[in-house]
Design a protein around this motif. Structure first.
Motif, mmCIF file in Angstrom:
data_model
loop_
_atom_site.group_PDB
_atom_site.id
_atom_site.type_symbol
_atom_site.label_atom_id
_atom_site.label_comp_id
_atom_site.label_asym_id
_atom_site.label_seq_id
_atom_site.Cartn_x
_atom_site.Cartn_y
_atom_site.Cartn_z
ATOM 1 N N ALA A 529 -7.328 46.800 23.760
ATOM 2 C CA ALA A 529 -8.291 47.379 22.687
ATOM 3 C C ALA A 529 -9.029 48.457 23.268
ATOM 4 C CB ALA A 529 -9.148 46.137 22.062
ATOM 5 N N PHE A 573 3.112 40.316 14.117
ATOM 6 C CA PHE A 573 2.220 41.243 13.751
ATOM 7 C C PHE A 573 1.504 41.789 14.740
ATOM 8 C CE2 PHE A 573 -2.176 42.760 12.670
ATOM 9 C CZ PHE A 573 -1.948 43.496 11.412
ATOM 10 N N THR A 575 -0.449 45.804 15.851
ATOM 11 C CA THR A 575 -0.831 47.272 15.723
ATOM 12 C C THR A 575 -0.426 48.159 16.876
ATOM 13 O OG1 THR A 575 -2.949 46.975 16.294
ATOM 14 C CG2 THR A 575 -2.685 46.729 13.917
HETATM 15 P P1 ADP Z 1 0.340 42.355 20.307
HETATM 16 O O1 ADP Z 1 -0.539 42.113 21.571
HETATM 17 O O2 ADP Z 1 1.806 42.088 20.913
HETATM 18 O O3 ADP Z 1 0.127 43.128 19.317
HETATM 19 P P2 ADP Z 1 -1.078 39.865 19.699
HETATM 20 O O4 ADP Z 1 -0.620 38.840 18.728
HETATM 21 O O5 ADP Z 1 -1.607 39.503 20.853
HETATM 22 O O6 ADP Z 1 0.261 40.764 19.599
HETATM 23 O O7 ADP Z 1 -2.287 40.744 18.620
HETATM 24 C C1 ADP Z 1 -1.780 41.183 17.649
HETATM 25 C C2 ADP Z 1 -2.931 42.466 16.954
HETATM 26 O O8 ADP Z 1 -4.147 41.822 17.101
HETATM 27 C C3 ADP Z 1 -2.919 43.377 18.090
HETATM 28 O O9 ADP Z 1 -1.951 44.439 17.689
HETATM 29 C C4 ADP Z 1 -4.217 43.966 17.639
HETATM 30 O O10 ADP Z 1 -3.991 45.155 16.581
HETATM 31 C C5 ADP Z 1 -5.082 42.986 17.395
HETATM 32 N N1 ADP Z 1 -5.912 42.687 18.270
HETATM 33 C C6 ADP Z 1 -5.668 41.611 19.171
HETATM 34 N N2 ADP Z 1 -6.660 41.365 20.014
HETATM 35 C C7 ADP Z 1 -7.535 42.257 19.615
HETATM 36 C C8 ADP Z 1 -9.043 42.869 20.124
HETATM 37 N N3 ADP Z 1 -9.455 42.254 21.151
HETATM 38 N N4 ADP Z 1 -9.367 43.788 19.532
HETATM 39 C C9 ADP Z 1 -8.713 44.451 18.502
HETATM 40 N N5 ADP Z 1 -7.823 44.080 17.892
HETATM 41 C C10 ADP Z 1 -7.044 43.169 18.702
#
Ligand code: ADP
Length: 624
Positions: A529, A573, A575
């Motif tokens: 992030a 899910f 992003t």
């Molecule tokens: P991945 O890392 O493979 O995308 P995760 O389940 O670990 O899957 O995370 C899902 C989503 O949550 C991420 O794609 C991101 O959009 C959001 N996310 C997770 N941790 C953070 C964070 N510390 N800051 C912002 N968004 C986050």
């Protein structure tokens, strides 16, 4: 047709009313008729009873009158047995004989309890009398006009009721011829007071009268009715009575008694004149032949009328009671029928209910059976799911490892290259006899190998499949181990790492390996992030609240938008661009923490970054 129907319509309710009312009117009329019959019957019966009682009384009165009169019947005839009487009639001027006869008559009169006894000659002149001493003595009176004297002179023994002409005292006059040697010399007369009979006649409200041949009342239990007539007298009769002076100076006015109704028994119902207490009386007569007299007995009808009235009322009341009983019985029968119907309905409803209950029970049993089958299927599915989840966790780990493989490769390649160079150098240094330098090189080589061993050890540890049992894990140690796996990145990306711990070590009840997996995931996400951010700060803090250990992982990244927050823990899910993220990390982490009996929460920091909080149950150190 339509017109006929229209004209019928208004009369229909009227007809219905008539149909409902008519039977009741009929019943009431019948009741009234029965009550009237009871009235009439009771009245007739009571009247008949009165008539019989009256007839009985009349008989007894007649007998007592006859007894009284017959007692004196013989008396005038016996007077001729006295020689002085004969002598007086033969020698009317002989005062001495008259005195003898007067004394004799006085004595006989006293003994026989008659009123007066006197001797009349053939001319009707009184020769001697028992009342010779009295100032109004009969002696010297001419009584030839008196019918009984006339009858006796005509050789018919006379009986006569009349009012005395001297004193006006009524009495019955017996007259009999006085004979001597078959020749009539005169008439012996005995006057008897029969008014005493009246005293025995007074019977409650009943009245008794004794009338003569002309209907003149001469004896009566009602004094006012005496010398009144039952019917107006004919002028010639009045004339005759005037001559005979039978009733002296009495006017002989009609009594004014009206006949109302003649009964089959011969009695009549009459309206009596005053002073009778009751206007209607039962009148019956008894003749006293051969005297041409007549007893009239008037029975008071009031008790009979009262009985009839009572019978009428009683019948009405009985009928009303009977009617009420009938209505009550009808109502009871109707209620009974209704109750019976209700019972049948209830039974039917009950049967229906029972059928329904049986059907429902059967369907419930079927449902229970299906449910238990479903339960078995569900349990199998759950088991498969748990298995799949476990595999997913493992897959997640592998995915992290895959992501980190470049770094790991770099991590291993660097020391390997150094090892190669240093071992080459060591060999050259040994060959050249520079043993101290070679020794230093070997020491560095040994350190490098140690470092690589530690790295692979961590990786092996991380890749190991989870152990299901939960143990007290020192939280700080788990954080350090996880940090170790991302340390390289932290350094490379120049991320400011801060860690705040409690002075006393906190133990959480969990599995260290899986907790590290979660932490690595959170650290990786934070680093991802903050990749494009100017300020990059990763902070980890450990706190304790009651029986919970809290590990907060905060970053200074862009934070989590609202649209992302609701999907954070959904599997797949992400992003992140394709190839960089699987979207499994948080889903698996949340699942792992939940299995520990804790929870994983996400929130925004005041600076706008993201903060993930792991809540875990505290394990006491003693247990550890
Ligand atoms: P991945 O890392 O493979 O995308 P995760 O389940 O670990 O899957 O995370 C899902 C989503 O949550 C991420 O794609 C991101 O959009 C959001 N996310 C997770 N941790 C953070 C964070 N510390 N800051 C912002 N968004 C986050």
């Amino acid at each position: 047709m339509a017109a006929a129907a229209q004209t019928d319509l208004p009369s229909r309710p009227g007809r219905r009313l008539l149909r409902r009312v008519a039977p009741w009117v009929l019943v009431l009329l019948c009741c009234l008729a029965v009550a009237v019959l009871a009235w009439r019957w009771t009245e007739n019966a009571a009247t008949e009873k009165l008539r019989l009682a009256g007839a009985q009384r009349l008989d007894s009165y007649a007998v007592s009158l006859e007894n009284l009169l017959s007692k004196y019947d013989f008396l005038p005839g016996t007077l001729e047995l006295n020689k002085d009487v004969i002598a007086l009639l033969q020698r009317p001027g002989d005062e001495a004989v008259r005195a003898e006869v007067n004394a004799y008559l006085e004595q006989v009169n006293r003994l026989s309890r008659s009123t007066t006894i006197y001797i009349v000659n053939l001319q009707g002149l009184t020769q001697a009398s028992s009342n010779w001493r009295e100032p109004d003595s009969f002696v010297g009176d001419n009584v030839a006009f008196r019918p009984y004297v006339r009858d006796a002179l005509r050789r018919t023994p006379g009986g006569f009721y009349g009012v005395g002409t001297t004193r006006g005292e009524p009495g019955y006059f017996f007259a009999h011829g006085i004979y001597h040697n078959g020749r009539m010399l005169g008439v012996a007369t005995v006057k008897v007071n029969i008014e005493t009979l009246e005293n025995g006649w007074v019977q409650g409200a009943d009245k008794v009268m004794l009338t003569d041949a002309h209907g003149v009342v001469f004896l009566s239990s009602v004094q006012d009715w005496k010398y009144r007539t039952l019917a107006p007298l004919a002028p010639e009769v009045l004339q005759e009575l005037e001559v005979s002076r039978q009733y002296f100076s009495h006017a002989l006015l009609p009594l004014g008694m009206r006949e109302l109704r003649k009964l089959d028994s011969g009695a009549t119902i009459v309206a009596t004149p005053s002073p009778a207490e009751h206007a209607r009386m039962l009148s019956q007569t008894r003749s006293l032949a051969p005297r041409k007299w007549q007893f009239v007995y008037l029975s008071d009808l009031a008790p009979a009328e009262a009985s009839a009235r009572n019978a009428f009322i009683f019948t009405w009341l009985s009928e009303a009671l009977l009617l009420m009983l009938v209505l009550y019985a009808r109502q009871r029968r109707r209620l009974g029928r209704q109750r019976q119907r209700a019972r049948v309905d209830l039974q039917r409803a009950y049967d229906h209910l029972e059928t329904m209950v049986a059907e429902r029970t059967a369907s419930l049993q079927q449902m229970t059976h299906n449910l238990s089958e479903e339960n078995v299927v569900r349990r199998q599915a759950e088991q498969k799911l748990r298995q799949a989840q476990s595999e997913l966790v493992q897959a997640g780990k592998m995915a992290v490892l895959g992501q980190m493989s470049a770094g790991i490769t770099h991590e291993l390649n660097q020391p390997l290259t150094a090892l190669r160079t240093m071992s080459d150098n060591a060999r050259v240094l040994i060959e050249r006899g520079r043993l101290d330098e070679a020794k230093d090189n070997l020491t560095t080589i040994s350190q490098l190998v140690g470092r690589m061993g530690a790295l692979t050890g961590q990786l092996r540890q991380f890749a190991r499949k989870a152990d299901a049992s939960l143990k007290p894990v020192p939280v700080a140690a788990a954080i350090t181990a996880a940090l170790f796996l991302v340390e390289r990145r932290v350094e490379q990306e120049r991320v400011n790492f801060r860690m705040s711990m409690l002075s006393q070590d906190v133990y959480a009840l969990c599995d260290s390996n899986r907790l590290e997996q979660v932490l690595v995931n959170l650290f990786t996400n934070a680093l991802d992030a903050m990749a494009g951010c100017d300020v990059r700060q990763l902070a980890v803090s450990v706190t304790r609240s009651f029986n919970k250990a809290m590990i907060a992982v905060s970053d200074t990244g862009p934070g989590i938008p609202e649209s992302v927050r609701s999907h954070l823990f959904e599997p797949f899910f992400t992003t992140k661009p394709q190839g960089q993220g699987l979207g499994l990390g948080l889903a698996i982490s949340e699942q792992i923490i939940r299995e520990f009996g804790g929870q994983l929460l996400a929130e925004s920091t005041t600076a706008g970054g993201a903060r993930f909080i792991i809540e875990l149950p505290i394990a006491e150190r003693e247990t550890a």
